[in-house]
Design an enzyme around this catalytic site. Sequence first.
Site, PDB file in Angstrom:
ATOM      1  N   HIS A   1       0.435 -32.453  10.480  1.00  0.00           N
ATOM      2  CA  HIS A   1      -0.080 -31.362  11.358  1.00  0.00           C
ATOM      3  C   HIS A   1       0.860 -31.053  12.402  1.00  0.00           C
ATOM      4  O   HIS A   1       0.305 -30.524  13.375  1.00  0.00           O
ATOM      5  CB  HIS A   1      -1.285 -31.862  11.584  1.00  0.00           C
ATOM      6  CG  HIS A   1      -1.437 -32.828  12.723  1.00  0.00           C
ATOM      7  ND1 HIS A   1      -1.182 -34.582  12.355  1.00  0.00           N
ATOM      8  CD2 HIS A   1      -1.725 -33.065  13.991  1.00  0.00           C
ATOM      9  CE1 HIS A   1      -1.140 -34.991  13.567  1.00  0.00           C
ATOM     10  NE2 HIS A   1      -1.371 -34.442  14.888  1.00  0.00           N
TER      11      HIS A   1
HETATM   12  C1  UD1 Z   1      -3.205 -32.054  19.210  1.00  0.00           C
HETATM   13  C2  UD1 Z   1      -2.275 -32.380  19.820  1.00  0.00           C
HETATM   14  C3  UD1 Z   1      -1.473 -33.082  18.676  1.00  0.00           C
HETATM   15  C4  UD1 Z   1      -2.136 -34.446  18.038  1.00  0.00           C
HETATM   16  C5  UD1 Z   1      -3.286 -33.320  17.761  1.00  0.00           C
HETATM   17  C6  UD1 Z   1      -4.404 -34.319  16.538  1.00  0.00           C
HETATM   18  C7  UD1 Z   1      -0.792 -30.957  21.502  1.00  0.00           C
HETATM   19  C8  UD1 Z   1       0.141 -30.554  22.252  1.00  0.00           C
HETATM   20  N1  UD1 Z   1      -1.412 -31.566  20.432  1.00  0.00           N
HETATM   21  O1  UD1 Z   1      -2.461 -30.547  17.247  1.00  0.00           O
HETATM   22  O2  UD1 Z   1      -0.730 -34.107  19.999  1.00  0.00           O
HETATM   23  O3  UD1 Z   1      -2.014 -34.745  17.846  1.00  0.00           O
HETATM   24  O4  UD1 Z   1      -4.349 -32.760  18.148  1.00  0.00           O
HETATM   25  O5  UD1 Z   1      -4.928 -33.994  15.724  1.00  0.00           O
HETATM   26  O6  UD1 Z   1      -1.576 -31.472  22.452  1.00  0.00           O
HETATM   27  N2  UD1 Z   1      -7.968 -26.495  15.036  1.00  0.00           N
HETATM   28  C9  UD1 Z   1      -9.316 -25.990  14.518  1.00  0.00           C
HETATM   29  N3  UD1 Z   1     -10.126 -26.707  15.288  1.00  0.00           N
HETATM   30  C10 UD1 Z   1     -10.228 -27.582  16.128  1.00  0.00           C
HETATM   31  C11 UD1 Z   1      -8.983 -28.504  16.657  1.00  0.00           C
HETATM   32  C12 UD1 Z   1      -8.063 -27.021  16.391  1.00  0.00           C
HETATM   33  O7  UD1 Z   1      -9.143 -24.913  13.976  1.00  0.00           O
HETATM   34  O8  UD1 Z   1     -11.335 -28.200  16.513  1.00  0.00           O
HETATM   35  C13 UD1 Z   1      -7.044 -24.536  14.751  1.00  0.00           C
HETATM   36  C14 UD1 Z   1      -6.986 -23.908  15.775  1.00  0.00           C
HETATM   37  O9  UD1 Z   1      -6.294 -22.691  15.118  1.00  0.00           O
HETATM   38  C15 UD1 Z   1      -5.563 -24.499  17.370  1.00  0.00           C
HETATM   39  C16 UD1 Z   1      -4.510 -25.317  15.671  1.00  0.00           C
HETATM   40  O10 UD1 Z   1      -5.582 -25.989  15.014  1.00  0.00           O
HETATM   41  O11 UD1 Z   1      -4.542 -23.495  17.253  1.00  0.00           O
HETATM   42  C17 UD1 Z   1      -3.799 -26.668  16.321  1.00  0.00           C
HETATM   43  O12 UD1 Z   1      -5.144 -27.089  17.740  1.00  0.00           O
HETATM   44  P1  UD1 Z   1      -4.401 -27.455  19.174  1.00  0.00           P
HETATM   45  O13 UD1 Z   1      -5.690 -28.901  19.624  1.00  0.00           O
HETATM   46  O14 UD1 Z   1      -3.364 -26.375  20.054  1.00  0.00           O
HETATM   47  O15 UD1 Z   1      -3.276 -28.677  18.362  1.00  0.00           O
HETATM   48  P2  UD1 Z   1      -3.330 -29.934  17.263  1.00  0.00           P
HETATM   49  O16 UD1 Z   1      -2.307 -29.285  16.374  1.00  0.00           O
HETATM   50  O17 UD1 Z   1      -5.021 -30.253  16.750  1.00  0.00           O
HETATM   51  N1  UDP Z   2      -7.868 -38.994  10.653  1.00  0.00           N
HETATM   52  C1  UDP Z   2      -9.460 -39.180  10.415  1.00  0.00           C
HETATM   53  N2  UDP Z   2      -9.677 -38.234   8.994  1.00  0.00           N
HETATM   54  C2  UDP Z   2      -8.439 -37.065   8.400  1.00  0.00           C
HETATM   55  C3  UDP Z   2      -7.025 -37.636   9.167  1.00  0.00           C
HETATM   56  C4  UDP Z   2      -7.050 -38.176   9.945  1.00  0.00           C
HETATM   57  O1  UDP Z   2     -10.517 -38.991  10.118  1.00  0.00           O
HETATM   58  O2  UDP Z   2      -9.056 -36.566   7.985  1.00  0.00           O
HETATM   59  C5  UDP Z   2      -8.137 -40.355  11.652  1.00  0.00           C
HETATM   60  C6  UDP Z   2      -6.724 -41.097  11.565  1.00  0.00           C
HETATM   61  O3  UDP Z   2      -7.627 -41.961  10.762  1.00  0.00           O
HETATM   62  C7  UDP Z   2      -6.767 -41.209  12.632  1.00  0.00           C
HETATM   63  C8  UDP Z   2      -6.787 -40.430  13.616  1.00  0.00           C
HETATM   64  O4  UDP Z   2      -7.178 -39.790  12.623  1.00  0.00           O
HETATM   65  O5  UDP Z   2      -6.980 -42.552  12.858  1.00  0.00           O
HETATM   66  C9  UDP Z   2      -5.061 -39.019  13.419  1.00  0.00           C
HETATM   67  O6  UDP Z   2      -4.703 -37.805  14.001  1.00  0.00           O
HETATM   68  P1  UDP Z   2      -4.151 -37.165  14.323  1.00  0.00           P
HETATM   69  O7  UDP Z   2      -3.468 -37.518  13.146  1.00  0.00           O
HETATM   70  O8  UDP Z   2      -5.081 -35.279  13.990  1.00  0.00           O
HETATM   71  O9  UDP Z   2      -3.411 -37.134  15.542  1.00  0.00           O
HETATM   72  P2  UDP Z   2      -2.654 -38.400  15.610  1.00  0.00           P
HETATM   73  O10 UDP Z   2      -2.400 -39.879  16.078  1.00  0.00           O
HETATM   74  O11 UDP Z   2      -0.833 -37.808  15.328  1.00  0.00           O
HETATM   75  O12 UDP Z   2      -1.992 -37.512  17.363  1.00  0.00           O
END
Ligand code: UD1
Ligand code: UDP
Length: 355
Positions: free
Chosen positions: A204
């Site tokens: 992601h």
């Molecule tokens: C964010 C964090 C990243 C973290 C990740 C965990 C920042 C800069 N990035 O990335 O460090 O690893 O969360 O998962 O803070 N979206 C949905 N539903 C949701 C959330 C997001 O559909 O509930 C989609 C939207 O299209 C959105 C995109 O995901 O534009 C990105 O979401 P965003 O929160 O900006 O960044 P993440 O990639 O989730």
């Molecule tokens: N995770 C989850 N379901 C999923 C994918 C991830 O519960 O389908 C959990 C995973 O066990 C971990 C956390 O989400 O604890 C990691 O989140 P993510 O990879 O979104 O973010 P990051 O750690 O890279 O910031």
Amino acid sequence: MIAIVLGTRPEIIKMSPIVRECERRGVPHCIIHTGQHYSYEMDRAFFQILGLPEARHNLAVGSGPHSAQTGRIMTRIEEVFIADRPEIALVQGDTNTVLGGVLAASKIGILVGHVEAGLRSFDRTMPEEINRVVADHLADHLYAPTERERRYLLDEGIDDAKIWVTGNTIVDAVHQNLAIARRESTILTSLCVTPHDYVLVTVHRAENVDSRSKLGSILAALQLVEKEFDREIVFPVHPRTRKMIAGFGLETDGIRMVPPLGYLDFLKLEEQASLILTDSGGLQEEACILHVPCVTLRENTERPSTLDVGANLLAGTETDRIIEASRTMMTRARSWKNPYGDGTSAERIIGLLAG
Ligand code: UD1
Ligand code: UDP
């Protein structure tokens, strides 16, 4: 009053032991949810599974470009801070929720505690690296997972008196939920997969999924891993990644794509996987804690302890390197020691704050 600030899936998971510890000790606390993540399977599902209380405030900031999202977080959280006047705001990790929360709190004189302080990829092209550096330099209390992160903070001139090595609360979260996951999750049956006979994948990171060539190269590698090792590829897909795969029109034959999973199902899938391929920070840690070999689809990591102990290998995003690293890790002995502590990180952090 401790304000526990969170907004994304990993923050909900890694803050859950802190909430539990506050409840256990009767320490006054509340959750401020920025609403950065909002889809049911990225947000509410985790509150339910982890038995967390409702957030006192949900700021509903939603998605958007970095500055817009961070700006909304700052504007809305400042109002809440002014109204509630918590003694300290705890933030966790490196998201825009952390950045917005820390900037707003520190400007109006609310103490900040940074959980998971001192991580560095030394790659400023990552938005998360910028968020971590700013958070660490503004925080009043820094909770570093290991001695390494403490050293990084000292090297940047941060006062040793503000830093405590506490382990990482992800170990607490795994310890608190693994037995329940083993007992209650039926995910292997529902997905019709056999223990140790599939590869678990998550991708992601913006730098990977927002690039057509990198995402395409990762997907091509997954298809080859499936063929070479004759193991099913199970890929719970982050909403960002699903959007980009569809937008780029990339081909995913042979890859089992499923919606994001709840924490218990996901832990069980992780523990029983023969290999984990990921660009997630939390997964690198959990794979290490659960003794499952990991290949990280990045050129660098802010979790180098997982490399040092032999639990993880960096492969970048090129197809050939991912295959090569998968070959190496598939047969790696799982005898390493978890560097992230003994699962008492939340107890230590709240102990330091509440005395
Ligand atoms: C964010 C964090 C990243 C973290 C990740 C965990 C920042 C800069 N990035 O990335 O460090 O690893 O969360 O998962 O803070 N979206 C949905 N539903 C949701 C959330 C997001 O559909 O509930 C989609 C939207 O299209 C959105 C995109 O995901 O534009 C990105 O979401 P965003 O929160 O900006 O960044 P993440 O990639 O989730
Ligand atoms: N995770 C989850 N379901 C999923 C994918 C991830 O519960 O389908 C959990 C995973 O066990 C971990 C956390 O989400 O604890 C990691 O989140 P993510 O990879 O979104 O973010 P990051 O750690 O890279 O910031």
